[in-house]
Scaffold this motif. Structure first.
Motif, PDB file in Angstrom:
ATOM      1  N   PHE A 107       5.764   6.280   0.990  1.00 37.67           N
ATOM      2  CA  PHE A 107       4.467   6.680   1.546  1.00 37.67           C
ATOM      3  C   PHE A 107       4.523   8.036   2.251  1.00 37.67           C
ATOM      4  N   PRO A 150       1.841   2.267   5.059  1.00 37.37           N
ATOM      5  CA  PRO A 150       1.263   3.373   4.286  1.00 37.37           C
ATOM      6  C   PRO A 150       0.411   4.293   5.167  1.00 37.37           C
ATOM      7  N   CYS A 177       0.028   6.052  -6.222  1.00 33.83           N
ATOM      8  CA  CYS A 177       0.854   5.028  -5.585  1.00 33.83           C
ATOM      9  C   CYS A 177       0.874   3.872  -6.579  1.00 33.83           C
TER      10      CYS A 177
END
Ligand code: AHR
Length: 349
Positions: free
Chosen positions: A165, A200, A303
């Motif tokens: 992240f 995140p 992601c």
């Protein structure tokens, strides 16, 4: 740095193979807890009947999913369910609906049922020490999926499978530096954070800040959590627009769902998303790609939610007594408006 999803999936498979090879090569480092059942008779009354197939019974995995807040999350859940089926692993699945308490309860139930492996996507970073210690005392290995935890003893989990992240935040920042390289400042940035206290949100924010620091005339003036949902993204963006009188140059949304909500708010306010306000988002859902094709999102940092195959491979490796790398990161790309049209058809979620 542009990439195709098909290439990404090929890399995921390559990554799994590499993990297997790595694991095979590192048998000398024992897994933190012995995952093998001591004796089937002692375990069988607690296991679902279809999990016992003579000598070779199916591996039982308890998975605590943190919720269903976003398209990313739903793709992640689908990937885990499908991969478990494919790998012939018995999956006990629990949806905690964004509640850490519910996740802890679910993990405790998995321990009581004497599953072979526990995996979970932790909703927030802190507060896991006690339940992970309970799992260790029961001899059940734990895998972190998607999100990280903050604990003083990292041996409480075997491996963490999920995106970097911090790097995603840096990629978003680098895109912005490039996009605004010829624009004189000041640049007013609004940030929609995800769930407060989640890895995140913390890490994307940190990575982004570390990069834009290079331009002191770029300032994050508005920043608030919006829970990774469309509704909250719209609500918080409306508030930013009211407070700023529309004077916002850039929106960094920590996920696509919040960016989609923000786009509705920006249009309702009479501004053009992607033009009056540069929009950078994270995830790479099909809906976000469609917005990029329409020019309403400028950049999406990928992601990867398709963690199911890697997770099942890891479960099997652990069950068979092999050691895994402490950290497994799936391959991810950055996509901009330029290639959105070509890539939109390749999106799997
Ligand atoms: O933990 C991954 C994040 O959680 C995704 O970016 C977001 O969409 C999800 O809800």
């Amino acid at each position: 740095m542009l990439g195709s999803n098909r290439t990404g999936m090929a890399l995921v498979h390559l990554l799994i193979v590499c993990c297997v090879l790595l694991a095979g090569c590192s048998r000398e480092a024992a897994a933190p807890a012995d995952p093998r059942p001591e004796a089937d008779e002692s375990r069988s009354p607690d296991l679902p009947s279809e999990a016992i197939a003579g000598e070779k019974r199916r591996i039982v995995l308890g998975f605590s999913q943190l919720g269903s807040e976003s398209d990313w999350r739903n793709a992640n859940t689908r990937s885990i369910r499908e991969a478990a089926k494919e790998a012939d692993i018995e999956l006990l699945f629990d949806n905690a609906e964004q509640s850490q308490e519910k996740q802890i309860e679910a993990i405790r139930r998995f321990i009581e049922r004497k599953v072979d492996v526990i995996a979970f996507a932790p909703v927030i970073e802190t507060g896991w020490e006690d339940i992970l210690t309970e799992a260790r005392q029961a001899g059940i290995p734990v895998i972190l999926s998607d999100r990280a935890v903050q604990i003083s003893d990292p041996s409480l989990y075997v491996t963490f499978i999920g995106a970097d992240f911090y790097e995603e935040g840096r990629k978003a920042g680098k895109y912005l530096l490039d996009k605004k390289r010829n624009d004189p400042g000041p640049v007013i940035i609004a940030e929609l954070q995800g769930t407060e206290g989640s890895s995140p949100s913390i890490e994307r924010g940190r990575g982004f800040r570390d990069i834009i620091r290079e331009r002191p005339d770029m300032n994050i003036v508005y920043s608030a959590p919006a829970d990774f949902t469309v509704e909250k993204g719209a609500e918080v963006m409306r508030q930013f627009l009211r407070e700023s009188g529309g004077e916002i140059d850039v929106l960094f949304a920590h996920n696509d769902d919040m960016a989609l909500g923000a786009i509705e708010a920006i249009e309702a306010y009479g501004l053009r998303p992607g033009k009056d306000i540069v929009i950078i988002s994270v995830d790479g859902t099909r809906k976000a790609f469609e917005m990029m094709v329409e020019g309403k999102i400028n950049c999406v940092v990928e992601c990867n939610p398709l963690l199911g195959p890697i997770l099942m491979q890891a479960v099997r490796e652990i069950y068979e007594g092999r050691t895994l790398p402490k950290r497994i990161v799936p391959p991810e790309s950055v996509f901009t408006e330029v290639l959105a049209e070509k890539e939109v058809a390749n999106r799997q979620y």
